[in-house]
Design a protein around this motif. Structure first.
Motif, PDB file in Angstrom:
ATOM      1  N   THR A  85       0.829  -1.206   0.000  1.00  0.00           N
ATOM      2  CA  THR A  85       0.000   0.000   0.000  1.00  0.00           C
ATOM      3  C   THR A  85       0.860   1.252   0.000  1.00  0.00           C
ATOM      4  O   THR A  85       0.626   2.182  -0.782  1.00  0.00           O
ATOM      5  N   HIS A  86       1.872   1.277   0.857  1.00  0.00           N
ATOM      6  CA  HIS A  86       2.718   2.462   0.940  1.00  0.00           C
ATOM      7  C   HIS A  86       3.605   2.594  -0.302  1.00  0.00           C
ATOM      8  O   HIS A  86       3.878   3.705  -0.759  1.00  0.00           O
ATOM      9  N   TYR A  87       4.034   1.498  -0.862  1.00  0.00           N
ATOM     10  CA  TYR A  87       4.812   1.562  -2.100  1.00  0.00           C
ATOM     11  C   TYR A  87       3.949   2.113  -3.239  1.00  0.00           C
ATOM     12  O   TYR A  87       4.396   2.936  -4.031  1.00  0.00           O
ATOM     13  N   ARG A  88       2.689   1.664  -3.284  1.00  0.00           N
ATOM     14  CA  ARG A  88       1.765   2.160  -4.304  1.00  0.00           C
ATOM     15  C   ARG A  88       1.540   3.665  -4.120  1.00  0.00           C
ATOM     16  O   ARG A  88       1.552   4.436  -5.091  1.00  0.00           O
ATOM     17  N   VAL A  93       2.503   9.206  -5.935  1.00  0.00           N
ATOM     18  CA  VAL A  93       2.986  10.568  -5.679  1.00  0.00           C
ATOM     19  C   VAL A  93       4.141  10.893  -6.612  1.00  0.00           C
ATOM     20  O   VAL A  93       4.210  11.989  -7.177  1.00  0.00           O
ATOM     21  N   GLN A  94       5.034   9.953  -6.786  1.00  0.00           N
ATOM     22  CA  GLN A  94       6.177  10.187  -7.676  1.00  0.00           C
ATOM     23  C   GLN A  94       5.697  10.420  -9.112  1.00  0.00           C
ATOM     24  O   GLN A  94       6.175  11.323  -9.794  1.00  0.00           O
ATOM     25  N   ARG A  95       4.732   9.624  -9.555  1.00  0.00           N
ATOM     26  CA  ARG A  95       4.193   9.802 -10.905  1.00  0.00           C
ATOM     27  C   ARG A  95       3.532  11.169 -11.051  1.00  0.00           C
ATOM     28  O   ARG A  95       3.737  11.888 -12.037  1.00  0.00           O
ATOM     29  N   GLN A  97       4.172  13.878  -9.289  1.00  0.00           N
ATOM     30  CA  GLN A  97       5.221  14.900  -9.253  1.00  0.00           C
ATOM     31  C   GLN A  97       5.934  14.981 -10.600  1.00  0.00           C
ATOM     32  O   GLN A  97       6.244  16.073 -11.086  1.00  0.00           O
ATOM     33  N   ASP A  98       6.201  13.831 -11.205  1.00  0.00           N
ATOM     34  CA  ASP A  98       6.860  13.819 -12.517  1.00  0.00           C
ATOM     35  C   ASP A  98       5.981  14.494 -13.568  1.00  0.00           C
ATOM     36  O   ASP A  98       6.469  15.272 -14.398  1.00  0.00           O
ATOM     37  N   ARG A  99       4.674  14.216 -13.530  1.00  0.00           N
ATOM     38  CA  ARG A  99       3.757  14.873 -14.468  1.00  0.00           C
ATOM     39  C   ARG A  99       3.756  16.380 -14.270  1.00  0.00           C
ATOM     40  O   ARG A  99       3.802  17.146 -15.233  1.00  0.00           O
ATOM     41  N   LEU A 100       3.684  16.806 -13.022  1.00  0.00           N
ATOM     42  CA  LEU A 100       3.680  18.234 -12.733  1.00  0.00           C
ATOM     43  C   LEU A 100       4.983  18.883 -13.182  1.00  0.00           C
ATOM     44  O   LEU A 100       4.980  19.976 -13.769  1.00  0.00           O
ATOM     45  N   ARG A 101       6.092  18.210 -12.932  1.00  0.00           N
ATOM     46  CA  ARG A 101       7.388  18.730 -13.367  1.00  0.00           C
ATOM     47  C   ARG A 101       7.431  18.865 -14.894  1.00  0.00           C
ATOM     48  O   ARG A 101       7.905  19.870 -15.433  1.00  0.00           O
ATOM     49  N   ASP A 102       6.920  17.854 -15.596  1.00  0.00           N
ATOM     50  CA  ASP A 102       6.879  17.913 -17.067  1.00  0.00           C
ATOM     51  C   ASP A 102       5.981  19.041 -17.549  1.00  0.00           C
ATOM     52  O   ASP A 102       6.329  19.767 -18.501  1.00  0.00           O
ATOM     53  N   ILE A 153       8.567  22.351  -6.477  1.00  0.00           N
ATOM     54  CA  ILE A 153       8.038  21.006  -6.728  1.00  0.00           C
ATOM     55  C   ILE A 153       8.963  19.952  -6.106  1.00  0.00           C
ATOM     56  O   ILE A 153       8.503  18.971  -5.516  1.00  0.00           O
ATOM     57  N   ALA A 154      10.272  20.136  -6.211  1.00  0.00           N
ATOM     58  CA  ALA A 154      11.221  19.187  -5.617  1.00  0.00           C
ATOM     59  C   ALA A 154      11.069  19.151  -4.095  1.00  0.00           C
ATOM     60  O   ALA A 154      11.125  18.077  -3.485  1.00  0.00           O
ATOM     61  N   ILE A 155      10.859  20.324  -3.493  1.00  0.00           N
ATOM     62  CA  ILE A 155      10.681  20.376  -2.034  1.00  0.00           C
ATOM     63  C   ILE A 155       9.396  19.669  -1.635  1.00  0.00           C
ATOM     64  O   ILE A 155       9.372  18.868  -0.686  1.00  0.00           O
ATOM     65  N   THR A 156       8.304  19.926  -2.360  1.00  0.00           N
ATOM     66  CA  THR A 156       7.048  19.257  -2.024  1.00  0.00           C
ATOM     67  C   THR A 156       7.136  17.758  -2.274  1.00  0.00           C
ATOM     68  O   THR A 156       6.530  16.972  -1.546  1.00  0.00           O
ATOM     69  N   ASP A 157       7.913  17.369  -3.291  1.00  0.00           N
ATOM     70  CA  ASP A 157       8.117  15.941  -3.560  1.00  0.00           C
ATOM     71  C   ASP A 157       8.816  15.278  -2.378  1.00  0.00           C
ATOM     72  O   ASP A 157       8.407  14.208  -1.909  1.00  0.00           O
ATOM     73  N   ALA A 158       9.872  15.926  -1.886  1.00  0.00           N
ATOM     74  CA  ALA A 158      10.590  15.375  -0.726  1.00  0.00           C
ATOM     75  C   ALA A 158       9.669  15.317   0.494  1.00  0.00           C
ATOM     76  O   ALA A 158       9.683  14.344   1.258  1.00  0.00           O
TER      77      ALA A 158
END
Length: 177
Positions: A85-88, A93-95, A97-102, A153-158
Protein backbone atom coordinates in the motif's frame (compact mmCIF):
# COMPACT_ATOMS: atom_id res chain seq x y z
CA UNK A 1 28.49 -96.89 60.05
CA UNK A 2 26.69 -94.05 58.44
CA UNK A 3 28.43 -91.29 56.54
CA UNK A 4 29.91 -88.39 58.42
CA UNK A 5 29.37 -90.07 61.69
CA UNK A 6 25.69 -89.24 62.00
CA UNK A 7 23.13 -91.68 63.01
CA UNK A 8 20.09 -92.39 60.96
CA UNK A 9 17.85 -90.63 63.42
CA UNK A 10 20.01 -87.56 63.24
CA UNK A 11 19.63 -87.67 59.49
CA UNK A 12 15.93 -87.70 59.88
CA UNK A 13 15.94 -84.82 62.32
CA UNK A 14 18.23 -82.86 60.03
CA UNK A 15 15.93 -83.62 57.06
CA UNK A 16 12.86 -82.58 59.01
CA UNK A 17 14.59 -79.41 60.19
CA UNK A 18 15.57 -78.63 56.62
CA UNK A 19 12.00 -79.17 55.39
CA UNK A 20 10.67 -76.97 58.21
CA UNK A 21 13.20 -74.28 57.35
CA UNK A 22 12.24 -74.39 53.67
CA UNK A 23 8.55 -74.28 54.51
CA UNK A 24 9.13 -71.42 56.95
CA UNK A 25 11.17 -69.50 54.37
CA UNK A 26 8.60 -70.15 51.61
CA UNK A 27 5.99 -67.60 52.72
CA UNK A 28 8.73 -65.03 53.27
CA UNK A 29 10.04 -65.68 49.76
CA UNK A 30 6.51 -65.45 48.40
CA UNK A 31 6.02 -62.18 50.27
CA UNK A 32 9.21 -60.81 48.69
CA UNK A 33 8.06 -61.92 45.29
CA UNK A 34 4.66 -60.26 45.86
CA UNK A 35 6.33 -57.04 47.01
CA UNK A 36 8.66 -57.13 44.01
CA UNK A 37 5.73 -57.60 41.66
CA UNK A 38 3.78 -54.85 43.43
CA UNK A 39 6.70 -52.42 43.21
CA UNK A 40 7.27 -53.39 39.59
CA UNK A 41 3.59 -52.58 38.84
CA UNK A 42 3.89 -49.28 40.69
CA UNK A 43 7.05 -48.38 38.78
CA UNK A 44 5.42 -49.35 35.49
CA UNK A 45 2.39 -47.18 36.32
CA UNK A 46 4.65 -44.29 37.32
CA UNK A 47 6.61 -44.65 34.09
CA UNK A 48 3.37 -44.71 32.08
CA UNK A 49 2.05 -41.59 33.85
CA UNK A 50 5.39 -39.87 33.39
CA UNK A 51 5.34 -40.73 29.69
CA UNK A 52 1.78 -39.38 29.35
CA UNK A 53 2.78 -36.17 31.14
CA UNK A 54 5.77 -35.71 28.86
CA UNK A 55 3.56 -36.37 25.85
CA UNK A 56 1.04 -33.75 27.03
CA UNK A 57 3.82 -31.23 27.66
CA UNK A 58 5.26 -31.89 24.20
CA UNK A 59 1.85 -31.45 22.59
CA UNK A 60 1.25 -28.21 24.51
CA UNK A 61 4.66 -26.87 23.48
CA UNK A 62 3.99 -27.82 19.85
CA UNK A 63 0.60 -26.06 20.00
CA UNK A 64 2.20 -22.92 21.46
CA UNK A 65 4.89 -22.98 18.80
CA UNK A 66 2.28 -23.39 16.05
CA UNK A 67 0.26 -20.50 17.49
CA UNK A 68 3.37 -18.30 17.53
CA UNK A 69 4.17 -19.27 13.94
CA UNK A 70 0.61 -18.45 12.91
CA UNK A 71 0.80 -15.06 14.63
CA UNK A 72 4.15 -14.33 12.98
CA UNK A 73 2.83 -15.35 9.58
CA UNK A 74 -0.28 -13.15 10.00
CA UNK A 75 1.94 -10.23 11.02
CA UNK A 76 4.20 -10.80 8.01
CA UNK A 77 1.15 -10.81 5.73
CA UNK A 78 -0.19 -7.58 7.27
CA UNK A 79 3.22 -5.95 6.94
CA UNK A 80 3.57 -7.08 3.32
CA UNK A 81 0.12 -5.68 2.54
CA UNK A 82 0.99 -2.42 4.30
CA UNK A 83 4.29 -2.25 2.43
CA UNK A 84 2.48 -2.72 -0.90
CA UNK A 85 0.00 0.00 0.00
CA UNK A 86 2.72 2.46 0.94
CA UNK A 87 4.81 1.56 -2.10
CA UNK A 88 1.76 2.16 -4.30
CA UNK A 89 1.14 5.53 -2.61
CA UNK A 90 4.79 6.47 -3.05
CA UNK A 91 4.81 5.53 -6.73
CA UNK A 92 1.53 7.44 -7.28
CA UNK A 93 2.99 10.57 -5.68
CA UNK A 94 6.18 10.19 -7.68
CA UNK A 95 4.19 9.80 -10.91
CA UNK A 96 2.09 12.90 -10.08
CA UNK A 97 5.22 14.90 -9.25
CA UNK A 98 6.86 13.82 -12.52
CA UNK A 99 3.76 14.87 -14.47
CA UNK A 100 3.68 18.23 -12.73
CA UNK A 101 7.39 18.73 -13.37
CA UNK A 102 6.88 17.91 -17.07
CA UNK A 103 3.94 20.30 -17.31
CA UNK A 104 6.02 23.05 -15.70
CA UNK A 105 8.89 22.38 -18.10
CA UNK A 106 6.62 22.61 -21.17
CA UNK A 107 4.94 25.79 -19.86
CA UNK A 108 1.62 23.97 -19.81
CA UNK A 109 1.25 25.01 -16.18
CA UNK A 110 2.65 28.03 -14.42
CA UNK A 111 2.92 28.47 -10.68
CA UNK A 112 1.88 31.79 -9.25
CA UNK A 113 1.58 33.37 -5.83
CA UNK A 114 -0.96 35.73 -4.34
CA UNK A 115 0.25 39.28 -3.80
CA UNK A 116 -0.93 41.73 -1.24
CA UNK A 117 -2.71 44.78 -2.55
CA UNK A 118 0.29 46.95 -1.66
CA UNK A 119 2.57 44.77 -3.83
CA UNK A 120 0.21 45.05 -6.82
CA UNK A 121 1.41 48.56 -7.50
CA UNK A 122 4.97 47.29 -8.10
CA UNK A 123 4.03 46.21 -11.61
CA UNK A 124 4.61 42.47 -11.41
CA UNK A 125 0.97 41.62 -11.23
CA UNK A 126 -0.78 39.06 -13.35
CA UNK A 127 -4.53 39.15 -13.84
CA UNK A 128 -6.48 36.43 -12.10
CA UNK A 129 -8.16 33.77 -14.16
CA UNK A 130 -11.75 34.51 -15.04
CA UNK A 131 -14.29 32.49 -13.18
CA UNK A 132 -17.15 30.75 -14.89
CA UNK A 133 -20.00 33.04 -15.76
CA UNK A 134 -18.23 36.35 -16.17
CA UNK A 135 -15.16 38.45 -15.90
CA UNK A 136 -14.49 39.02 -12.24
CA UNK A 137 -11.09 40.21 -11.20
CA UNK A 138 -9.88 38.21 -8.25
CA UNK A 139 -6.80 38.76 -6.14
CA UNK A 140 -3.61 39.85 -7.83
CA UNK A 141 -1.15 37.04 -8.61
CA UNK A 142 2.50 36.99 -9.71
CA UNK A 143 3.94 34.21 -11.88
CA UNK A 144 6.96 32.31 -10.51
CA UNK A 145 10.10 31.73 -12.51
CA UNK A 146 10.10 28.12 -13.90
CA UNK A 147 13.40 27.33 -12.11
CA UNK A 148 11.90 28.43 -8.79
CA UNK A 149 8.77 26.44 -9.55
CA UNK A 150 10.91 23.34 -10.17
CA UNK A 151 12.63 23.82 -6.81
CA UNK A 152 9.27 24.19 -5.08
CA UNK A 153 8.04 21.01 -6.73
CA UNK A 154 11.22 19.19 -5.62
CA UNK A 155 10.68 20.38 -2.03
CA UNK A 156 7.05 19.26 -2.02
CA UNK A 157 8.12 15.94 -3.56
CA UNK A 158 10.59 15.37 -0.73
CA UNK A 159 7.90 16.35 1.79
CA UNK A 160 5.38 13.95 0.25
CA UNK A 161 7.91 11.13 0.33
CA UNK A 162 8.73 11.90 3.97
CA UNK A 163 5.03 11.83 4.93
CA UNK A 164 4.51 8.52 3.15
CA UNK A 165 7.59 7.05 4.86
CA UNK A 166 6.32 8.32 8.22
CA UNK A 167 2.91 6.73 7.61
CA UNK A 168 4.63 3.46 6.68
CA UNK A 169 6.66 3.53 9.92
CA UNK A 170 3.56 4.29 11.98
CA UNK A 171 1.65 1.44 10.32
CA UNK A 172 4.59 -0.92 11.00
CA UNK A 173 4.67 0.02 14.71
CA UNK A 174 0.87 -0.34 14.96
CA UNK A 175 1.09 -3.77 13.34
CA UNK A 176 3.72 -4.89 15.85
CA UNK A 177 1.60 -3.84 18.81
Amino acid sequence: MPAFGLMPLAWRVLGIALVVAVLAAGPAALAWRYQDAHYARQLAEQARLHGETLNQLTQAAAARQQAEQDKRQALEQRLASSEQTHYRALSDVQRDQDRLRDRLATADVRLSVLLEAADAASGCAMPAAAGSGGVVHGPVRARLDPAHAQRIIAITDAGDRALIALQACQAYVRALH
